[in-house]
Design an enzyme around this catalytic site. Structure first.
Site, PDB file in Angstrom:
ATOM      1  N   GLY A  51     -23.317  26.545 -17.416  1.00 58.27           N
ATOM      2  CA  GLY A  51     -22.943  25.143 -17.569  1.00 58.27           C
ATOM      3  C   GLY A  51     -23.534  24.180 -16.555  1.00 58.27           C
ATOM      4  O   GLY A  51     -23.789  23.026 -16.870  1.00 58.27           O
ATOM      5  N   GLU A 105     -21.029  23.555  -9.727  1.00 65.13           N
ATOM      6  CA  GLU A 105     -20.319  23.875 -10.975  1.00 65.13           C
ATOM      7  C   GLU A 105     -20.346  22.676 -11.912  1.00 65.13           C
ATOM      8  O   GLU A 105     -20.433  21.529 -11.462  1.00 65.13           O
ATOM      9  CB  GLU A 105     -18.845  24.195 -10.643  1.00 65.13           C
ATOM     10  CG  GLU A 105     -18.440  25.635 -10.842  1.00 65.13           C
ATOM     11  CD  GLU A 105     -18.392  26.114 -12.285  1.00 65.13           C
ATOM     12  OE1 GLU A 105     -19.245  25.711 -13.100  1.00 65.13           O
ATOM     13  OE2 GLU A 105     -17.507  26.905 -12.599  1.00 65.13           O
ATOM     14  N   ASP A 106     -20.237  22.944 -13.206  1.00 65.13           N
ATOM     15  CA  ASP A 106     -20.218  21.858 -14.185  1.00 65.13           C
ATOM     16  C   ASP A 106     -18.874  21.133 -14.197  1.00 65.13           C
ATOM     17  O   ASP A 106     -18.800  19.909 -14.118  1.00 65.13           O
ATOM     18  CB  ASP A 106     -20.560  22.387 -15.586  1.00 65.13           C
ATOM     19  CG  ASP A 106     -19.717  23.600 -15.996  1.00 65.13           C
ATOM     20  OD1 ASP A 106     -18.857  24.056 -15.214  1.00 65.13           O
ATOM     21  OD2 ASP A 106     -19.923  24.100 -17.125  1.00 65.13           O
ATOM     22  N   ASP A 109     -11.394  22.990 -14.081  1.00 68.00           N
ATOM     23  CA  ASP A 109     -10.269  22.722 -14.968  1.00 68.00           C
ATOM     24  C   ASP A 109      -9.016  23.333 -14.318  1.00 68.00           C
ATOM     25  O   ASP A 109      -8.435  22.741 -13.413  1.00 68.00           O
ATOM     26  CB  ASP A 109     -10.635  23.347 -16.328  1.00 68.00           C
ATOM     27  CG  ASP A 109      -9.613  23.132 -17.414  1.00 68.00           C
ATOM     28  OD1 ASP A 109      -8.587  22.501 -17.158  1.00 68.00           O
ATOM     29  OD2 ASP A 109      -9.829  23.604 -18.546  1.00 68.00           O
ATOM     30  N   LYS A 137     -10.905  18.141 -14.132  1.00 67.10           N
ATOM     31  CA  LYS A 137      -9.664  17.835 -14.863  1.00 67.10           C
ATOM     32  C   LYS A 137      -8.530  18.138 -13.888  1.00 67.10           C
ATOM     33  O   LYS A 137      -7.850  19.157 -13.995  1.00 67.10           O
ATOM     34  CB  LYS A 137      -9.526  18.741 -16.088  1.00 67.10           C
ATOM     35  CG  LYS A 137     -10.598  18.571 -17.144  1.00 67.10           C
ATOM     36  CD  LYS A 137     -10.275  19.461 -18.346  1.00 67.10           C
ATOM     37  CE  LYS A 137     -11.467  19.638 -19.243  1.00 67.10           C
ATOM     38  NZ  LYS A 137     -11.283  20.679 -20.280  1.00 67.10           N
ATOM     39  N   PHE A 158     -11.256  18.529 -24.230  1.00 71.04           N
ATOM     40  CA  PHE A 158     -12.461  19.350 -24.154  1.00 71.04           C
ATOM     41  C   PHE A 158     -13.718  18.489 -24.259  1.00 71.04           C
ATOM     42  O   PHE A 158     -13.813  17.618 -25.119  1.00 71.04           O
ATOM     43  CB  PHE A 158     -12.443  20.397 -25.262  1.00 71.04           C
ATOM     44  CG  PHE A 158     -13.248  21.607 -24.921  1.00 71.04           C
ATOM     45  CD1 PHE A 158     -12.740  22.580 -24.082  1.00 71.04           C
ATOM     46  CD2 PHE A 158     -14.532  21.759 -25.419  1.00 71.04           C
ATOM     47  CE1 PHE A 158     -13.499  23.694 -23.748  1.00 71.04           C
ATOM     48  CE2 PHE A 158     -15.297  22.863 -25.090  1.00 71.04           C
ATOM     49  CZ  PHE A 158     -14.777  23.836 -24.257  1.00 71.04           C
ATOM     50  N   VAL A 159     -14.667  18.740 -23.367  1.00 75.49           N
ATOM     51  CA  VAL A 159     -15.909  17.963 -23.362  1.00 75.49           C
ATOM     52  C   VAL A 159     -17.121  18.891 -23.516  1.00 75.49           C
ATOM     53  O   VAL A 159     -17.066  20.057 -23.136  1.00 75.49           O
ATOM     54  CB  VAL A 159     -16.048  17.128 -22.062  1.00 75.49           C
ATOM     55  CG1 VAL A 159     -15.078  15.970 -22.048  1.00 75.49           C
ATOM     56  CG2 VAL A 159     -15.853  17.984 -20.811  1.00 75.49           C
ATOM     57  N   ARG A 171     -24.663  22.374 -25.412  1.00 73.28           N
ATOM     58  CA  ARG A 171     -25.095  22.281 -24.001  1.00 73.28           C
ATOM     59  C   ARG A 171     -26.280  21.330 -23.831  1.00 73.28           C
ATOM     60  O   ARG A 171     -26.432  20.694 -22.797  1.00 73.28           O
ATOM     61  CB  ARG A 171     -25.561  23.655 -23.489  1.00 73.28           C
ATOM     62  CG  ARG A 171     -24.479  24.672 -23.316  1.00 73.28           C
ATOM     63  CD  ARG A 171     -25.063  25.866 -22.556  1.00 73.28           C
ATOM     64  NE  ARG A 171     -24.226  27.044 -22.685  1.00 73.28           N
ATOM     65  CZ  ARG A 171     -23.173  27.326 -21.924  1.00 73.28           C
ATOM     66  NH1 ARG A 171     -22.812  26.479 -20.984  1.00 73.28           N
ATOM     67  NH2 ARG A 171     -22.486  28.423 -22.111  1.00 73.28           N
TER      68      ARG A 171
HETATM   69  P1  IMP Z   1     -11.365  26.831 -14.994  1.00 78.82           P
HETATM   70  O1  IMP Z   1     -11.483  28.238 -14.532  1.00 78.82           O
HETATM   71  O2  IMP Z   1     -10.166  26.619 -15.905  1.00 78.82           O
HETATM   72  O3  IMP Z   1     -11.406  25.823 -13.863  1.00 78.82           O
HETATM   73  O4  IMP Z   1     -12.588  26.548 -15.935  1.00 78.82           O
HETATM   74  C1  IMP Z   1     -13.865  26.401 -15.440  1.00 78.82           C
HETATM   75  C2  IMP Z   1     -14.920  26.774 -16.459  1.00 78.82           C
HETATM   76  O5  IMP Z   1     -14.428  26.615 -17.788  1.00 78.82           O
HETATM   77  C3  IMP Z   1     -16.095  25.821 -16.347  1.00 78.82           C
HETATM   78  O6  IMP Z   1     -17.084  26.343 -15.505  1.00 78.82           O
HETATM   79  C4  IMP Z   1     -16.558  25.698 -17.773  1.00 78.82           C
HETATM   80  O7  IMP Z   1     -17.492  26.701 -18.058  1.00 78.82           O
HETATM   81  C5  IMP Z   1     -15.326  25.916 -18.603  1.00 78.82           C
HETATM   82  N1  IMP Z   1     -14.701  24.651 -19.048  1.00 78.82           N
HETATM   83  C6  IMP Z   1     -13.563  24.075 -18.597  1.00 78.82           C
HETATM   84  N2  IMP Z   1     -13.297  22.931 -19.256  1.00 78.82           N
HETATM   85  C7  IMP Z   1     -14.310  22.779 -20.135  1.00 78.82           C
HETATM   86  C8  IMP Z   1     -14.627  21.753 -21.118  1.00 78.82           C
HETATM   87  O8  IMP Z   1     -13.931  20.742 -21.311  1.00 78.82           O
HETATM   88  N3  IMP Z   1     -15.777  21.947 -21.820  1.00 78.82           N
HETATM   89  C9  IMP Z   1     -16.595  23.037 -21.642  1.00 78.82           C
HETATM   90  N4  IMP Z   1     -16.340  23.994 -20.756  1.00 78.82           N
HETATM   91  C10 IMP Z   1     -15.206  23.870 -20.000  1.00 78.82           C
END
Ligand code: IMP
Length: 183
Positions: A51, A105-106, A109, A137, A158-159, A171
């Protein structure tokens, strides 16, 4: 009714959310902070595939420091829109002890991906460890993690685009699109 320029990916409709101009302004502002904070140091940027690939490519071209970059892969979402909490990290074989690491990181969340990654990295005793995330987020956070460089706060929806995917699609889109639940 569908808004103009909306796009369909798999079963969902996404509408324009963050423009190229805003992306570019945001990247420049993060790069300026890093250039100033790390002046005189040689950070190692750790790019989290897949990402962060576009964000990292834009960001690193604005970094005016002597630096290195490496790629690692972290997977947590599988093919859906909800993190499954089971984070798989690959590509961390090399020892990073003594380095000033900046993880790119992209999006952050729940924070579980970054938490798992930083725990692994800290075992290697880096000199310092910080994270740069293009989107956050923050309202969704479950893990207690500290992200020093955040580009933009985003709502809990979701984005896709600019590296972010929905089940591996979207992507490549240059702008960021959002899926909001229909009322
Ligand atoms: P986390 O572990 O919940 O913080 O999620 C992090 C990973 O989930 C990111 O590196 C993304 O790959 C993916 N992710 C979280 N939210 C989104 C979204 O809105 N769109 C696409 N990928 C997401």
């Amino acid at each position: 009714m569908r808004k103009a320029n909306s796009i369909n990916i798999h079963d969902k409709i996404f509408t324009p959310y963050i423009s190229r101009e805003e992306i570019s302004r945001t990247v420049s502002s993060i790069a300026a902070k890093i250039n100033s904070d790390y002046f005189g140091r040689e950070p190692l940027f750790l790019i989290v595939l897949k990402g962060a690939v576009f964000f990292a490519a834009d960001l690193l071209r604005e970094i005016a420091l002597d630096c290195e970059m490496r790629m690692i892969e972290a997977k947590s979402y599988g093919m859906g829109m909800v993190s499954n909490g089971d984070v798989k990290i690959t590509g961390l074989e090399e020892n990073l002890g003594g380095k000033d690491i900046i993880v790119i990181e992209d999006i952050v969340d729940t924070g579980h991906t970054l938490e798992a990654l930083t725990k692994k990295l800290l075992l290697q005793n880096p000199k310092s460890l910080e994270c740069a995330c293009f989107l956050s987020k923050t309202s969704q956070r479950e893990a207690a993690i500290n992200v020093k460089y955040i580009g933009l706060e985003t709502e809990p929806a979701f984005v896709i685009g600019y590296g972010l995917d929905y089940a591996e699609k979207g992507r490549h889109l240059p702008e960021i699109y959002i899926h909001r639940q229909e009322a």
